[in-house]
Scaffold this active site. Structure first.
Site, PDB file in Angstrom:
ATOM      1  CB  THR A 205      43.786   0.779  52.717  1.00 53.37           C
ATOM      2  OG1 THR A 205      42.376   0.695  53.131  1.00 53.37           O
ATOM      3  CG2 THR A 205      44.671   1.408  54.228  1.00 53.37           C
TER       4      THR A 205
ATOM      5  CG  ASP B 219      34.124  -4.827  58.205  1.00 55.07           C
ATOM      6  OD1 ASP B 219      33.731  -3.817  59.236  1.00 55.07           O
ATOM      7  OD2 ASP B 219      35.248  -4.917  57.723  1.00 55.07           O
TER       8      ASP B 219
ATOM      9  CD  GLN C 253      41.516  -2.564  52.210  1.00 55.24           C
ATOM     10  OE1 GLN C 253      42.061  -1.195  52.091  1.00 55.24           O
ATOM     11  NE2 GLN C 253      40.690  -2.892  53.140  1.00 55.24           N
TER      12      GLN C 253
ATOM     13  N   GLY D  80      40.165  -7.814  58.662  1.00 52.10           N
ATOM     14  CA  GLY D  80      38.813  -8.223  58.557  1.00 52.10           C
ATOM     15  C   GLY D  80      38.634  -9.723  57.957  1.00 52.10           C
TER      16      GLY D  80
ATOM     17  CG  ASP E  91      36.659   2.605  60.873  1.00 52.54           C
ATOM     18  OD1 ASP E  91      37.165   3.889  60.756  1.00 52.54           O
ATOM     19  OD2 ASP E  91      37.164   1.810  59.989  1.00 52.54           O
ATOM     20  CG  LEU E  92      30.928   5.115  63.409  1.00 49.62           C
ATOM     21  CD1 LEU E  92      29.831   5.619  64.488  1.00 49.62           C
ATOM     22  CD2 LEU E  92      30.490   3.866  62.761  1.00 49.62           C
ATOM     23  CE  LYS E  93      37.633   4.786  57.287  1.00 51.06           C
ATOM     24  NZ  LYS E  93      36.802   3.547  57.787  1.00 51.06           N
ATOM     25  CG  PHE E  94      32.256  10.968  63.611  1.00 51.80           C
ATOM     26  CD1 PHE E  94      31.115  10.271  63.117  1.00 51.80           C
ATOM     27  CD2 PHE E  94      32.608  10.883  64.859  1.00 51.80           C
ATOM     28  CE1 PHE E  94      30.366   9.641  63.866  1.00 51.80           C
ATOM     29  CE2 PHE E  94      32.021  10.096  65.756  1.00 51.80           C
ATOM     30  CZ  PHE E  94      30.769   9.512  65.367  1.00 51.80           C
ATOM     31  CG  HIS E  95      34.694  14.636  56.491  1.00 48.32           C
ATOM     32  ND1 HIS E  95      35.595  14.312  55.419  1.00 48.32           N
ATOM     33  CD2 HIS E  95      35.043  15.731  56.496  1.00 48.32           C
ATOM     34  CE1 HIS E  95      36.080  15.116  55.025  1.00 48.32           C
ATOM     35  NE2 HIS E  95      35.682  16.461  55.695  1.00 48.32           N
ATOM     36  CG  ASP E  96      28.857  17.199  59.197  1.00 48.62           C
ATOM     37  OD1 ASP E  96      28.724  18.312  58.830  1.00 48.62           O
ATOM     38  OD2 ASP E  96      27.975  16.264  58.855  1.00 48.62           O
TER      39      ASP E  96
ATOM     40  CG  ASN F  63      27.708  22.560  66.962  1.00 46.53           C
ATOM     41  OD1 ASN F  63      27.871  22.787  67.772  1.00 46.53           O
ATOM     42  ND2 ASN F  63      26.437  22.380  66.406  1.00 46.53           N
ATOM     43  CB  THR F  64      27.637  18.059  62.581  1.00 44.69           C
ATOM     44  OG1 THR F  64      26.786  19.315  62.514  1.00 44.69           O
ATOM     45  CG2 THR F  64      27.169  16.752  62.473  1.00 44.69           C
TER      46      THR F  64
END
Length: 243
Positions: A133, A24, A203, A223, A72-77, A80-81
Site C-alpha cells: 500500500t 506494530d 500509505q 494499526g 504478516d511476515l511476507k515470505f519471499h524466497d 524450498n526456503t
C-alpha cells in the site's frame, strides 16, 4: 478463542467485514496489552515483522490467547526456503500468514503444500501480498514494473490464486477490481485503511473503513488509528461500529 482452536482457513471468511488490529511494536508487553484491550472489538490481531523479530515465534501463541493471529511476515524466497519457513510457523500456529505474490507460482504452491503437510485442516490461510500500500505508480516504475498498481495487482492476484493461495492482500483501491475479476471466493485482507481525518502516514493508496467494506473487503488491517489512540479499545469499537 485460542490459537489452538483455529478451524480450517476459510473460517476467516466473515459474514460481514471485520477488523484486524495491527500490533506494530517491538515491545511484547505493550502488544499483549493492546491485544487484550481490543479483543472484544476485532476478529484478529496482526503480528508483523517488528514484533516477530523482537519477541520471536513464541509471541504468536502468546498473542493468540486473546485473538487469532494474522502473521504478516511476507515470505519471499526460493520455494524450498519458503516451504521451510511455513512449516516452522505452523508449529504455533497463526490463523493466516502472508507471502509475496511476486515470489511466483512455484513458491506459493510450495507454501500451500507445506502448510497442508504441517497442519492439515488446521492450516493457516495462505495470503499473497500483491502490491504494498506504500507503492504508487512512480514507486513501481522505479522497480521496473509498468502499468501502475491496479494492473500489477490483477496480474499477481491471478498468479497467486491459480497457485493455491486462499486470498490476497491489496490496497482499498483494488478491492472492487478484484471482486469483479475473481468473485466472492478469495479472501481479501486490506491494509491502508484510515478513518476519515486520520493521517495517512506512509500509505499511498488509502480509503476509509466504510468505503473499503462497501467495495467488498473481508478484513481491514488497521494499526495506528487504533494503537496510537489514547484509548485503543474505544478506537477499535468505533471503527467496528461503522462496518
Amino acid at each position: 478463542m485460542s490459537a489452538a482452536s483455529i478451524p480450517s482457513p476459510l473460517w476467516a471468511k466473515p459474514n460481514r467485514c471485520g477488523v484486524i488490529a495491527a500490533l506494530d511494536t517491538p515491545d511484547p508487553a505493550r502488544a499483549m496489552g493492546w491485544a487484550a484491550a481490543v479483543a472484544p472489538h476485532v476478529g484478529l490481531v496482526k503480528v508483523g515483522l517488528e514484533l516477530f523479530c523482537a519477541a520471536g515465534p513464541a509471541v504468536v501463541q502468546q498473542i493468540g490467547q486473546h485473538r487469532p493471529v494474522f502473521l504478516d511476515l511476507k515470505f519471499h524466497d526460493i520455494p524450498n526456503t519458503v516451504a521451510g519457513a511455513v512449516r516452522s510457523v505452523c508449529a504455533h500456529p497463526p490463523a493466516m500468514l502472508t507471502l509475496h505474490g511476486g515470489g511466483g507460482g512455484a513458491m506459493i504452491e510450495a507454501a500451500r503444500r507445506a502448510a497442508e503437510d504441517s497442519a492439515g485442516a488446521q492450516r493457516p490461510a495462505i495470503l499473497a501480498v500483491t502490491v504494498l500500500t506504500s507503492f504508487s505508480a512512480a514507486g513501481l516504475a522505479e522497480t521496473g514494473v509498468s502499468g501502475g498498481p491496479a494492473q500489477q495487482v490483477l496480474r499477481l492476484a491471478r498468479l497467486a490464486l491459480s497457485a493455491g493461495a486462499d486470498g490476497l492482500v491489496c490496497s482499498p483501491h483494488e478491492v472492487s477490481r478484484l471482486r469483479d475479476a475473481f468473485g466472492d471466493a478469495p479472501l481479501l485482507v486490506v491494509p491502508g485503511v484510515r478513518p476519515a481525518g486520520s493521517d495517512a502516514g506512509d500509505q499511498a493508496r488509502v480509503a476509509t473503513p466504510e468505503e473499503t467494506a462497501a467495495a467488498g473487503a473481508d478484513w481491514l488491517v488497521i494499526g495506528r488509528p487504533i494503537t496510537a489512540s489514547a484509548d485503543p479499545a474505544a478506537a477499535a469499537a468505533r471503527i467496528a461500529a461503522t462496518l
